[in-house]
Write an enzyme that holds these catalytic residues in place. Structure first.
Site, short mmCIF file in Angstrom:
data_model
loop_
_atom_site.label_atom_id
_atom_site.label_comp_id
_atom_site.label_asym_id
_atom_site.label_seq_id
_atom_site.Cartn_x
_atom_site.Cartn_y
_atom_site.Cartn_z
N GLU A 37 10.75 15.68 -9.24
CA GLU A 37 11.83 15.31 -8.32
C GLU A 37 13.07 16.16 -8.56
O GLU A 37 13.75 16.57 -7.60
CB GLU A 37 12.15 13.82 -8.48
CG GLU A 37 11.02 12.93 -7.97
CD GLU A 37 11.26 11.45 -8.21
OE1 GLU A 37 11.15 10.67 -7.25
OE2 GLU A 37 11.56 11.08 -9.37
N LEU A 76 10.65 10.47 -16.22
CA LEU A 76 11.44 9.36 -16.75
C LEU A 76 11.07 9.07 -18.19
O LEU A 76 9.89 9.08 -18.56
CB LEU A 76 11.17 8.11 -15.90
CG LEU A 76 11.77 6.78 -16.37
CD1 LEU A 76 13.28 6.80 -16.28
CD2 LEU A 76 11.20 5.63 -15.54
N GLU A 119 3.55 8.02 -11.19
CA GLU A 119 4.15 6.68 -11.05
C GLU A 119 3.14 5.67 -10.52
O GLU A 119 3.13 4.50 -10.96
CB GLU A 119 5.36 6.75 -10.11
CG GLU A 119 6.58 7.43 -10.71
CD GLU A 119 6.56 8.95 -10.57
OE1 GLU A 119 7.57 9.58 -10.89
OE2 GLU A 119 5.52 9.50 -10.14
N LEU A 151 10.06 6.87 -20.52
CA LEU A 151 9.49 5.52 -20.52
C LEU A 151 9.76 4.78 -21.82
O LEU A 151 9.72 3.55 -21.85
CB LEU A 151 7.98 5.60 -20.26
CG LEU A 151 7.59 6.05 -18.85
CD1 LEU A 151 6.08 6.20 -18.74
CD2 LEU A 151 8.10 5.06 -17.80
N LYS A 160 11.25 15.05 -26.84
CA LYS A 160 10.88 14.04 -25.84
C LYS A 160 10.34 14.71 -24.57
O LYS A 160 10.25 14.06 -23.53
CB LYS A 160 12.11 13.20 -25.48
CG LYS A 160 12.58 12.28 -26.59
CD LYS A 160 11.66 11.08 -26.73
CE LYS A 160 12.26 10.04 -27.65
NZ LYS A 160 11.40 8.82 -27.72
#
Length: 262
Positions: free
Chosen positions: A113, A65, A133, A67, A26
């Site tokens: 981040e 993230l 984003e 998704l 992933k």
């Protein structure tokens, strides 16, 4: 090596905790399970290590993230989800030991981040950085508005979010996202070298660098200088300070040298 439920690995070697994001298929995308395991690993490291290295297994550091597991949330849910990221990254950022990010491949979105929550960042030549984003119709939620913007400045962050600009490793170093740039495959080795060095620092000096210095940046000049003086006085009370100063005076300590002459 401990591995929780398979999303994060943990290994303690010579006072350095090695925390690996372990979802290579992933691209180490961050889901709730990984976030929870990362927080647990970071807390464990605070108790038993003198430095911490965060790295990614597989082809990249972290693609952000996950998704594929993202779902539509009510605003209140989004708020609390974001705050969970802040809390996890705060364990690194406000912890008692220096955290070093070893970066390769994609360091994107939440991965950036996470890297920005660490104190030092080492990027190899394959690393690239982005905040996608904006192009996905959402807003950063893992601390970029504060931590990434402080590293590179709000105008550069605006550019990355509004235009989707991607920075390669060299551009990221110039912008301030990484303090070290190394050849392909060299990030972990360099991060380990730095971790060994900071693990040997006097604890009170580390406390000042990690806890006082970031807060001084938020203070006015007079208050910041006052806290600096207090921290200088406090650090000098430690036994390590006296021993290391004595070594230097006796010419037993290493001198500062010009790296170009080494």
């Amino acid at each position: 090596m401990d591995s929780g439920d398979g999303t994060v690995t943990y290994e303690l070697r010579d006072r350095v905790a090695w925390v690996g994001l372990d979802r290579p298929r992933k691209r180490n995308a961050i889901n709730d399970a990984l976030l929870s395991d990362l927080a647990a690993a970071a807390r464990r490291a605070q108790e038993e290590a003198r430095a911490l290295v965060v790295f990614g297994h597989g082809p990249c550091f972290c693609a952000g993230l996950d998704l594929s597991e993202h779902r539509t949330r009510e605003p209140a849910e989004v708020f609390h989800h974001s705050r969970a990221w802040h809390a996890t990254f705060s364990v690194l950022r406000r912890g008692r030991i220096p955290a070093i990010a070893a970066l390769h491949g994609a360091t994107v979105g939440g991965g950036l981040e996470l890297a920005a929550a660490c104190h030092l960042r080492v990027a190899d030549a394959t690393a690239f950085f982005a905040l996608p984003e904006g192009s996905r119709g959402i807003y950063v939620g893992g601390g970029a508005s504060v931590h990434v913007a402080r590293l590179i400045g709000a105008p550069r962050m605006m550019d990355m979010m509004l235009t989707g600009r991607v920075l390669d490793a060299a551009a990221a170093e110039r912008a301030g996202l990484a303090q070290y740039l190394v050849p392909e495959g060299g990030a972990r080795e360099k991060a380990g070298e730095l971790a060994a060095k900071v693990a040997d620092m006097a604890p009170l000096t580390v406390l000042g660098v990690l806890q006082a210095l970031p807060r001084i940046q938020d203070m006015g000049e007079d208050d910041g200088l006052f806290v600096e003086s207090m921290m200088a006085a406090f650090a000098q009370t430690g036994p390590e300070a006296a021993a290391r100063l004595a070594d230097f005076v006796a010419k037993r300590g290493a001198k500062v040298s010009n790296p170009s002459e080494g």
